[in-house]
Motif scaffolding. Structure first.
Motif, PDB file in Angstrom:
ATOM      1  N   ASP A  38       6.028  11.355  58.545  1.00 56.78           N
ATOM      2  CA  ASP A  38       5.181  10.650  57.573  1.00 56.78           C
ATOM      3  C   ASP A  38       5.848   9.367  57.073  1.00 56.78           C
ATOM      4  OD1 ASP A  38       3.283  12.616  57.807  1.00 56.78           O
ATOM      5  OD2 ASP A  38       4.024  13.789  56.101  1.00 56.78           O
ATOM      6  N   THR A  39       7.177   9.356  57.048  1.00 53.84           N
ATOM      7  CA  THR A  39       7.903   8.182  56.581  1.00 53.84           C
ATOM      8  C   THR A  39       7.907   7.072  57.632  1.00 53.84           C
ATOM      9  OG1 THR A  39       9.347   9.604  55.247  1.00 53.84           O
ATOM     10  CG2 THR A  39      10.115   7.378  55.685  1.00 53.84           C
ATOM     11  N   PHE A  40       7.993   7.440  58.908  1.00 52.28           N
ATOM     12  CA  PHE A  40       8.166   6.449  59.962  1.00 52.28           C
ATOM     13  C   PHE A  40       6.859   5.978  60.608  1.00 52.28           C
ATOM     14  CE2 PHE A  40      12.525   7.924  59.718  1.00 52.28           C
ATOM     15  CZ  PHE A  40      13.252   6.784  60.009  1.00 52.28           C
ATOM     16  N   ILE A  41       5.762   6.725  60.378  1.00 54.58           N
ATOM     17  CA  ILE A  41       4.492   6.308  60.987  1.00 54.58           C
ATOM     18  C   ILE A  41       4.068   4.910  60.537  1.00 54.58           C
ATOM     19  CG2 ILE A  41       2.004   6.764  60.945  1.00 54.58           C
ATOM     20  CD1 ILE A  41       2.609   9.678  61.421  1.00 54.58           C
ATOM     21  N   PRO A  42       4.160   4.564  59.249  1.00 51.76           N
ATOM     22  CA  PRO A  42       3.795   3.193  58.848  1.00 51.76           C
ATOM     23  C   PRO A  42       4.647   2.132  59.552  1.00 51.76           C
ATOM     24  CG  PRO A  42       3.895   4.616  56.924  1.00 51.76           C
ATOM     25  CD  PRO A  42       4.451   5.407  58.058  1.00 51.76           C
ATOM     26  N   LEU A  43       5.933   2.404  59.739  1.00 54.86           N
ATOM     27  CA  LEU A  43       6.796   1.442  60.445  1.00 54.86           C
ATOM     28  C   LEU A  43       6.374   1.292  61.907  1.00 54.86           C
ATOM     29  CD1 LEU A  43      10.289   2.570  59.064  1.00 54.86           C
ATOM     30  CD2 LEU A  43       8.935   0.597  58.338  1.00 54.86           C
ATOM     31  N   ALA A  44       6.036   2.428  62.529  1.00 50.64           N
ATOM     32  CA  ALA A  44       5.600   2.376  63.925  1.00 50.64           C
ATOM     33  C   ALA A  44       4.269   1.651  64.054  1.00 50.64           C
ATOM     34  CB  ALA A  44       5.504   3.786  64.494  1.00 50.64           C
ATOM     35  N   ASN A  45       3.372   1.902  63.134  1.00 53.01           N
ATOM     36  CA  ASN A  45       2.066   1.226  63.178  1.00 53.01           C
ATOM     37  C   ASN A  45       2.228  -0.280  62.995  1.00 53.01           C
ATOM     38  OD1 ASN A  45       0.780   3.663  63.565  1.00 53.01           O
ATOM     39  ND2 ASN A  45       0.369   3.985  61.380  1.00 53.01           N
TER      40      ASN A  45
ATOM     41  N   LEU B  15      18.590   7.958  65.227  1.00 55.05           N
ATOM     42  CA  LEU B  15      18.041   7.889  66.585  1.00 55.05           C
ATOM     43  C   LEU B  15      16.638   7.286  66.582  1.00 55.05           C
ATOM     44  CD1 LEU B  15      19.177  11.387  67.950  1.00 55.05           C
ATOM     45  CD2 LEU B  15      20.346   9.195  68.168  1.00 55.05           C
ATOM     46  N   LEU B  16      15.845   7.691  65.609  1.00 51.05           N
ATOM     47  CA  LEU B  16      14.470   7.187  65.542  1.00 51.05           C
ATOM     48  C   LEU B  16      14.450   5.715  65.148  1.00 51.05           C
ATOM     49  CD1 LEU B  16      11.561   8.025  65.897  1.00 51.05           C
ATOM     50  CD2 LEU B  16      11.515   8.762  63.514  1.00 51.05           C
ATOM     51  N   ASP B  17      15.329   5.316  64.245  1.00 49.23           N
ATOM     52  CA  ASP B  17      15.403   3.917  63.836  1.00 49.23           C
ATOM     53  C   ASP B  17      15.811   3.016  65.012  1.00 49.23           C
ATOM     54  OD1 ASP B  17      15.503   1.835  61.681  1.00 49.23           O
ATOM     55  OD2 ASP B  17      17.602   1.753  62.314  1.00 49.23           O
ATOM     56  N   ASN B  18      16.764   3.493  65.830  1.00 49.23           N
ATOM     57  CA  ASN B  18      17.143   2.737  67.030  1.00 49.23           C
ATOM     58  C   ASN B  18      15.964   2.597  67.984  1.00 49.23           C
ATOM     59  OD1 ASN B  18      19.749   2.237  66.268  1.00 49.23           O
ATOM     60  ND2 ASN B  18      20.652   3.920  67.433  1.00 49.23           N
ATOM     61  N   ALA B  19      15.214   3.687  68.158  1.00 51.55           N
ATOM     62  CA  ALA B  19      14.064   3.638  69.072  1.00 51.55           C
ATOM     63  C   ALA B  19      13.007   2.660  68.561  1.00 51.55           C
ATOM     64  CB  ALA B  19      13.475   5.039  69.223  1.00 51.55           C
ATOM     65  N   LEU B  20      12.708   2.688  67.275  1.00 52.88           N
ATOM     66  CA  LEU B  20      11.723   1.761  66.703  1.00 52.88           C
ATOM     67  C   LEU B  20      12.174   0.310  66.850  1.00 52.88           C
ATOM     68  CD1 LEU B  20      10.820   3.717  63.440  1.00 52.88           C
ATOM     69  CD2 LEU B  20       9.297   3.300  65.366  1.00 52.88           C
TER      70      LEU B  20
ATOM     71  N   GLN C 146       3.400   0.608  67.670  1.00 49.12           N
ATOM     72  CA  GLN C 146       4.041   1.621  68.501  1.00 49.12           C
ATOM     73  C   GLN C 146       3.424   2.989  68.227  1.00 49.12           C
ATOM     74  OE1 GLN C 146       8.006   1.111  67.026  1.00 49.12           O
ATOM     75  NE2 GLN C 146       8.570  -0.437  68.555  1.00 49.12           N
ATOM     76  N   ARG C 147       3.414   3.851  69.239  1.00 50.98           N
ATOM     77  CA  ARG C 147       2.883   5.205  69.061  1.00 50.98           C
ATOM     78  C   ARG C 147       4.050   6.157  68.807  1.00 50.98           C
ATOM     79  NH1 ARG C 147      -0.011   3.228  73.366  1.00 50.98           N
ATOM     80  NH2 ARG C 147       1.358   4.279  74.861  1.00 50.98           N
ATOM     81  N   LEU C 148       3.945   6.911  67.750  1.00 50.55           N
ATOM     82  CA  LEU C 148       4.977   7.865  67.362  1.00 50.55           C
ATOM     83  C   LEU C 148       4.395   9.272  67.446  1.00 50.55           C
ATOM     84  CD1 LEU C 148       7.859   8.284  66.335  1.00 50.55           C
ATOM     85  CD2 LEU C 148       7.011   7.951  63.995  1.00 50.55           C
ATOM     86  N   ASN C 149       4.926  10.085  68.360  1.00 51.65           N
ATOM     87  CA  ASN C 149       4.396  11.429  68.609  1.00 51.65           C
ATOM     88  C   ASN C 149       5.429  12.486  68.238  1.00 51.65           C
ATOM     89  OD1 ASN C 149       2.096  10.207  69.780  1.00 51.65           O
ATOM     90  ND2 ASN C 149       3.145  10.088  71.780  1.00 51.65           N
TER      91      ASN C 149
ATOM     92  N   THR D 269       9.166  21.740  59.919  1.00 52.08           N
ATOM     93  CA  THR D 269       8.708  21.148  58.661  1.00 52.08           C
ATOM     94  C   THR D 269       9.482  19.872  58.348  1.00 52.08           C
ATOM     95  OG1 THR D 269       8.176  23.365  57.824  1.00 52.08           O
ATOM     96  CG2 THR D 269       8.367  21.594  56.206  1.00 52.08           C
ATOM     97  N   LEU D 270      10.807  19.887  58.622  1.00 53.76           N
ATOM     98  CA  LEU D 270      11.641  18.717  58.368  1.00 53.76           C
ATOM     99  C   LEU D 270      11.162  17.521  59.195  1.00 53.76           C
ATOM    100  CD1 LEU D 270      14.331  17.761  56.943  1.00 53.76           C
ATOM    101  CD2 LEU D 270      15.454  18.299  59.096  1.00 53.76           C
ATOM    102  N   LEU D 271      10.802  17.763  60.458  1.00 54.92           N
ATOM    103  CA  LEU D 271      10.368  16.679  61.335  1.00 54.92           C
ATOM    104  C   LEU D 271       8.993  16.149  60.935  1.00 54.92           C
ATOM    105  CD1 LEU D 271      11.559  18.034  64.813  1.00 54.92           C
ATOM    106  CD2 LEU D 271      12.602  16.238  63.438  1.00 54.92           C
ATOM    107  N   ILE D 272       8.132  17.038  60.501  1.00 56.68           N
ATOM    108  CA  ILE D 272       6.785  16.599  60.064  1.00 56.68           C
ATOM    109  C   ILE D 272       6.903  15.680  58.846  1.00 56.68           C
ATOM    110  CG2 ILE D 272       4.606  17.377  59.068  1.00 56.68           C
ATOM    111  CD1 ILE D 272       4.877  19.904  60.831  1.00 56.68           C
TER     112      ILE D 272
END
Length: 430
Positions: free
Chosen positions: A294-301, A333-338, A305-308, A287-290
């Motif tokens: 939702d917060t990072f999908i707009p940044l990836a879009n 970690l996710l911010d570094n990847a983006l 970038q595709r965020l899975n 649940t925490l990851l889901i």
């Protein structure tokens, strides 16, 4: 300072071990000298006993045998048969004349031990003996043995002296040997102490180097926003008629950057001081990851970038952890990847839970990290981009993430993504 500390530790260690070694050597030397003296004394007494046996058994002794016995053992032999001296000149010449030594031996036996060599023995069965030492005219020492030996014709008196110079030379040689061994031992111990002290303060040296690097890097990062703020403030003061809004916005932006940097530094300082506490509670990580996704999908879009997110098909049990801190670590970690993955790239968050651990992977197909940088990626202020042109990343994120996972008794590690990219792995105990 560390060099002085190393020298002080070396001196302390060398002094203590050197004293212990000297005490051991002194004890060993004392034992060695005692054994040398004892063995020579026993040999001397055996020689006197051998001559006594010859006199009792054969009543006469060949002078050739006496000469050989004298020469091989540095002895002085004087035999009297019923107070009549045996005609024997001796096989060697001592420093002090033989007659003088024999007379001094008789005098010492009489005055110090009441042993009169000229008095016939009172018993026909027992042999009277006395052992002592005398000093010659030149300061040399002799071991002395006097004996009264009964015989059927009367008695024999035997005076036996042994030059102790050979024994003294042996003792001196032993002392020199022990002193040499002690000095070599102290030298080797000093070298070992210097090496060991260097090994002992190595962590301090490394920490000091890291501290210097940390302060230098922090000063560099803080200097940049302060310079921007100072320059914009100067423009505002000197050009009051201009529109100040862009300069004020730049100042606010740099202030936020500096505040974020200071917060990160305080966070790490708290971790170093062991005062950084976490509040664990049962957390449903899926649940925490889901929610985080939702917060990072707009940044990836926005970067195309595709965020899975890969979750197990079965229901996962809650994990005991601090949800805010775990979310902070995964966000880093996710911010570094983006940031590093190019447009069109893919970032995948994978959650699995083997029997004894919960594993979260952040996988990307970006440019990856060169093997020469892998060992430093968790160091503070370390960035692959050594030019430090990136103003949004200070090189503290991975250090903070690692501290967070460490506080959860977990492990944060890195491995290359097959085909290129980075994979960061969080392991949390269940």
């Amino acid at each position: 300072m560390l060099k002085e500390l190393r020298i002080q530790l070396t001196l302390i260690c060398s002094t203590i071990t050197g004293l212990i070694l000297c005490v051991i050597c002194l004890i060993a030397l004392q034992i060695s000298e005692t054994n040398i003296n004892k063995s020579n004394r026993i040999a001397f007494e055996n020689q006197l006993q051998t001559i006594t046996y010859q006199l009792q058994t054969y009543q006469n002794i060949k002078t050739s045998w006496l000469a050989q016995l004298e020469a091989s053992n540095k002895l002085i032999i004087s035999i009297e048969d019923n107070t009549h001296p045996l005609f024997f000149k001796g096989s060697w010449t001592p420093i002090t004349p033989r007659d003088t030594l024999i007379q001094k031996a008789h005098q010492t036996a009489l005055e110090d031990y009441q042993f009169d060599i000229d008095t016939p023995p009172t018993s026909r069965l027992s042999i009277s003996k006395q052992f002592f030492k005398i000093q010659g005219d030149e300061g040399e020492y002799y071991r002395v043995g006097v004996a009264l030996i009964p015989s059927y014709k009367g008695s024999f008196s035997l005076t036996l002296l042994q030059d102790m110079s050979i024994e003294k030379a042996s003792i001196i040689y032993t002392r020199i040997l022990f002193i040499t061994i002690s000095l070599m031992g102290i030298l080797l111990l000093s070298l070992f102490s210097y090496w060991f002290a260097g090994r002992a303060i190595l962590p301090i040296t490394i920490n000091q180097q890291k501290q210097v690097q940390f302060i230098a890097a922090a000063s560099h990062e803080l200097k940049s926003p302060l310079a921007v703020i100072q320059s914009n403030t100067s423009v505002i003061k000197s050009h009051g008629h201009l529109d100040n809004q862009p300069f004020i916005m730049q100042i606010e932006k740099e202030c936020k950057r500096m505040a974020r940097l200071v917060d990160d530094l305080l966070l790490l300082a708290t971790a170093d001081a062991k005062t950084w506490s976490i509040r664990k509670k049962p957390v449903e990580l899926d649940t925490l990851l889901i929610e985080m996704l939702d917060t990072f999908i707009p940044l990836a879009n926005g970067k195309r970038q595709r965020l899975n997110l890969n979750l197990p098909e079965y229901t996962l049990p809650p994990v005991l952890c601090d949800d805010e801190r775990i979310l902070q670590a995964i966000t880093i970690l996710l911010d570094n990847a983006l940031h590093y993955v190019q447009e069109g790239g893919t970032i995948t968050i994978d959650l699995s839970m083997p029997s004894d651990a919960c594993i979260i992977k952040v996988i990307d197909n970006g440019p990856g990290i060169s093997p020469s940088h892998v060992s430093h990626i968790f160091d503070r202020f370390y960035r692959v981009d050594a030019s430090r042109k990136d103003k949004n990343h200070y090189g503290l994120g991975l250090s903070i993430a690692k501290e967070i996972i460490h506080l959860h008794s977990g492990k944060l590690s890195f491995s290359p993504t097959p085909g290129g990219g980075c994979t960061f792995i969080i392991e949390l105990p269940t």
